[in-house]
Design a protein around this motif. Structure first.
Motif, PDB file in Angstrom:
ATOM      1  N   SER A  87     -45.885  -6.175 -31.687  1.00 49.48           N
ATOM      2  CA  SER A  87     -45.992  -4.728 -31.853  1.00 49.48           C
ATOM      3  C   SER A  87     -44.975  -3.993 -30.959  1.00 49.48           C
ATOM      4  CB  SER A  87     -47.436  -4.333 -31.547  1.00 49.48           C
ATOM      5  OG  SER A  87     -47.509  -3.054 -31.059  1.00 49.48           O
ATOM      6  N   ASP A  88     -44.773  -4.485 -29.727  1.00 53.28           N
ATOM      7  CA  ASP A  88     -43.777  -3.874 -28.827  1.00 53.28           C
ATOM      8  C   ASP A  88     -42.377  -3.976 -29.416  1.00 53.28           C
ATOM      9  OD1 ASP A  88     -45.767  -3.289 -27.072  1.00 53.28           O
ATOM     10  OD2 ASP A  88     -45.269  -4.843 -25.614  1.00 53.28           O
ATOM     11  N   ARG A  89     -42.052  -5.166 -29.956  1.00 56.83           N
ATOM     12  CA  ARG A  89     -40.701  -5.348 -30.546  1.00 56.83           C
ATOM     13  C   ARG A  89     -40.528  -4.399 -31.731  1.00 56.83           C
ATOM     14  NH1 ARG A  89     -41.773  -8.306 -26.928  1.00 56.83           N
ATOM     15  NH2 ARG A  89     -40.862  -6.659 -25.725  1.00 56.83           N
ATOM     16  N   ARG A  90     -41.610  -4.277 -32.545  1.00 56.14           N
ATOM     17  CA  ARG A  90     -41.526  -3.437 -33.743  1.00 56.14           C
ATOM     18  C   ARG A  90     -41.411  -1.962 -33.381  1.00 56.14           C
ATOM     19  NH1 ARG A  90     -45.122  -1.605 -37.310  1.00 56.14           N
ATOM     20  NH2 ARG A  90     -46.834  -2.500 -36.135  1.00 56.14           N
ATOM     21  N   SER A  91     -42.118  -1.524 -32.327  1.00 53.58           N
ATOM     22  CA  SER A  91     -42.033  -0.103 -31.992  1.00 53.58           C
ATOM     23  C   SER A  91     -40.698   0.222 -31.317  1.00 53.58           C
ATOM     24  CB  SER A  91     -43.231   0.375 -31.162  1.00 53.58           C
ATOM     25  OG  SER A  91     -43.258  -0.264 -29.943  1.00 53.58           O
ATOM     26  N   LEU A  92     -40.144  -0.718 -30.558  1.00 52.75           N
ATOM     27  CA  LEU A  92     -38.792  -0.518 -30.001  1.00 52.75           C
ATOM     28  C   LEU A  92     -37.805  -0.307 -31.138  1.00 52.75           C
ATOM     29  CD1 LEU A  92     -38.077  -3.155 -27.181  1.00 52.75           C
ATOM     30  CD2 LEU A  92     -37.619  -0.705 -27.088  1.00 52.75           C
ATOM     31  N   TRP A  93     -37.909  -1.158 -32.156  1.00 57.51           N
ATOM     32  CA  TRP A  93     -37.022  -1.075 -33.309  1.00 57.51           C
ATOM     33  C   TRP A  93     -37.213   0.271 -34.030  1.00 57.51           C
ATOM     34  CZ3 TRP A  93     -38.016  -0.198 -38.413  1.00 57.51           C
ATOM     35  CH2 TRP A  93     -36.931  -0.341 -39.273  1.00 57.51           C
ATOM     36  N   ALA A  94     -38.481   0.679 -34.211  1.00 60.46           N
ATOM     37  CA  ALA A  94     -38.772   1.924 -34.935  1.00 60.46           C
ATOM     38  C   ALA A  94     -38.206   3.136 -34.195  1.00 60.46           C
ATOM     39  CB  ALA A  94     -40.276   2.059 -35.137  1.00 60.46           C
ATOM     40  N   LYS A  95     -38.329   3.148 -32.851  1.00 64.25           N
ATOM     41  CA  LYS A  95     -37.790   4.272 -32.052  1.00 64.25           C
ATOM     42  C   LYS A  95     -36.292   4.381 -32.259  1.00 64.25           C
ATOM     43  CE  LYS A  95     -41.099   4.376 -28.307  1.00 64.25           C
ATOM     44  NZ  LYS A  95     -41.370   3.657 -27.076  1.00 64.25           N
ATOM     45  N   TYR A  97     -34.555   3.275 -34.728  1.00 67.29           N
ATOM     46  CA  TYR A  97     -34.275   3.651 -36.112  1.00 67.29           C
ATOM     47  C   TYR A  97     -34.459   5.160 -36.288  1.00 67.29           C
ATOM     48  CZ  TYR A  97     -34.228   3.055 -41.182  1.00 67.29           C
ATOM     49  OH  TYR A  97     -33.903   3.115 -42.510  1.00 67.29           O
ATOM     50  N   ASP A  98     -35.518   5.721 -35.679  1.00 62.45           N
ATOM     51  CA  ASP A  98     -35.771   7.165 -35.757  1.00 62.45           C
ATOM     52  C   ASP A  98     -34.618   7.950 -35.154  1.00 62.45           C
ATOM     53  OD1 ASP A  98     -38.130   6.810 -36.980  1.00 62.45           O
ATOM     54  OD2 ASP A  98     -39.404   7.273 -35.249  1.00 62.45           O
ATOM     55  N   ARG A  99     -34.149   7.474 -33.982  1.00 64.53           N
ATOM     56  CA  ARG A  99     -33.043   8.166 -33.305  1.00 64.53           C
ATOM     57  C   ARG A  99     -31.812   8.190 -34.206  1.00 64.53           C
ATOM     58  NH1 ARG A  99     -34.283   5.810 -28.255  1.00 64.53           N
ATOM     59  NH2 ARG A  99     -32.613   4.284 -28.421  1.00 64.53           N
ATOM     60  N   LEU A 100     -31.547   7.066 -34.855  1.00 66.05           N
ATOM     61  CA  LEU A 100     -30.389   6.943 -35.730  1.00 66.05           C
ATOM     62  C   LEU A 100     -30.513   7.887 -36.918  1.00 66.05           C
ATOM     63  CD1 LEU A 100     -27.815   5.148 -36.009  1.00 66.05           C
ATOM     64  CD2 LEU A 100     -29.107   3.724 -37.578  1.00 66.05           C
ATOM     65  N   GLU A 101     -31.722   7.967 -37.493  1.00 67.46           N
ATOM     66  CA  GLU A 101     -31.946   8.854 -38.638  1.00 67.46           C
ATOM     67  C   GLU A 101     -31.721  10.309 -38.255  1.00 67.46           C
ATOM     68  OE1 GLU A 101     -35.650   8.338 -40.768  1.00 67.46           O
ATOM     69  OE2 GLU A 101     -34.371   7.512 -42.366  1.00 67.46           O
TER      70      GLU A 101
ATOM     71  N   LYS B  29     -33.741  -3.797 -30.000  1.00 67.36           N
ATOM     72  CA  LYS B  29     -33.115  -2.607 -29.389  1.00 67.36           C
ATOM     73  C   LYS B  29     -31.998  -2.041 -30.264  1.00 67.36           C
ATOM     74  CE  LYS B  29     -34.577  -4.508 -25.075  1.00 67.36           C
ATOM     75  NZ  LYS B  29     -34.274  -5.657 -24.231  1.00 67.36           N
ATOM     76  N   GLY B  30     -31.720  -2.693 -31.401  1.00 69.70           N
ATOM     77  CA  GLY B  30     -30.694  -2.200 -32.316  1.00 69.70           C
ATOM     78  C   GLY B  30     -29.845  -3.327 -32.868  1.00 69.70           C
ATOM     79  N   PRO B  31     -29.059  -3.044 -33.939  1.00 71.07           N
ATOM     80  CA  PRO B  31     -28.227  -4.079 -34.560  1.00 71.07           C
ATOM     81  C   PRO B  31     -27.155  -4.592 -33.597  1.00 71.07           C
ATOM     82  CG  PRO B  31     -28.376  -2.110 -35.944  1.00 71.07           C
ATOM     83  CD  PRO B  31     -28.944  -1.741 -34.614  1.00 71.07           C
ATOM     84  N   VAL B  32     -26.897  -5.882 -33.651  1.00 69.33           N
ATOM     85  CA  VAL B  32     -25.904  -6.500 -32.750  1.00 69.33           C
ATOM     86  C   VAL B  32     -25.089  -7.531 -33.546  1.00 69.33           C
ATOM     87  CG1 VAL B  32     -25.553  -7.737 -30.556  1.00 69.33           C
ATOM     88  CG2 VAL B  32     -27.602  -6.334 -30.855  1.00 69.33           C
TER      89      VAL B  32
END
Lengths: 110, 110
Positions: A87-95, A97-101, B29-32
């Motif tokens: 869940s931590d890995r997934r929420s890091l990824w989601a954050k 992704y949101d920033r990028l959007e 943490k993002g694409p690499v």
């Protein structure tokens, strides 16, 4: 922190084996003696005991011997620890992704 | 159902390896690009590519090649699938435990 990482390492290594996942599946329905687990999964008792030892060392189950019967049950904290890692890995990824959007949606300053 | 089980099998087998978990950590943490992952983890590019292939086949990441650069990113559905498996096992166990507690707390009928 270090010991929690060690546990997560052990938990995922333990769950990486299909027989051990099948044992966790069986035990999630309630405590079961090791001998019954061996019969249900159609493997030898010594094989089941080895797998149970790996699961117990990782903190996913605990076992208790009463007389000649070793009964095994789920240790829910182990499952939670692995869930938390995912869940931590997934929420890091989601954050991220949101920033990028947001960045792509922002009006151009130039 | 069958294909979801196959995926869960592949996901846990993939996450059973510490290098592959380290790759998932980095990618959350993002694409690499693969070459940067190899440098960061101090392993050879061919080793990293093998690990990335296992992760991609399990549905935990996807990779895209643009020119000579292979960029890797998290596939959140893979993480969710494993989380769901753990959470289902834990809630099955919790239901069983609740039933047992209620049974023990119930007044004796005899």
């Amino acid at each position: 922190m270090v010991s929690s990482r060690v546990n997560v390492d052990r938990i995922f290594r333990a769950l990486g084996d299909p027989t051990r996942r099948a044992l966790v599946e069986k035990l999630s329905k309630g405590p079961v003696p090791a001998s019954i687990l061996a019969k249900t999964l159609e493997i030898t008792l010594s094989a089941v005991i080895q797998h149970l030892q790996v699961l117990e060392e990782s903190g996913l189950i605990h076992t208790q011997k009463l007389g000649r019967v070793r009964t095994c049950q789920i240790e829910p904290k182990g499952l939670s620890l692995a869930e938390q890692w995912l869940s931590d890995r997934r929420s890091l990824w989601a954050k991220r992704y949101d920033r990028l959007e947001k960045l792509l949606a922002a009006p151009d300053d130039i």
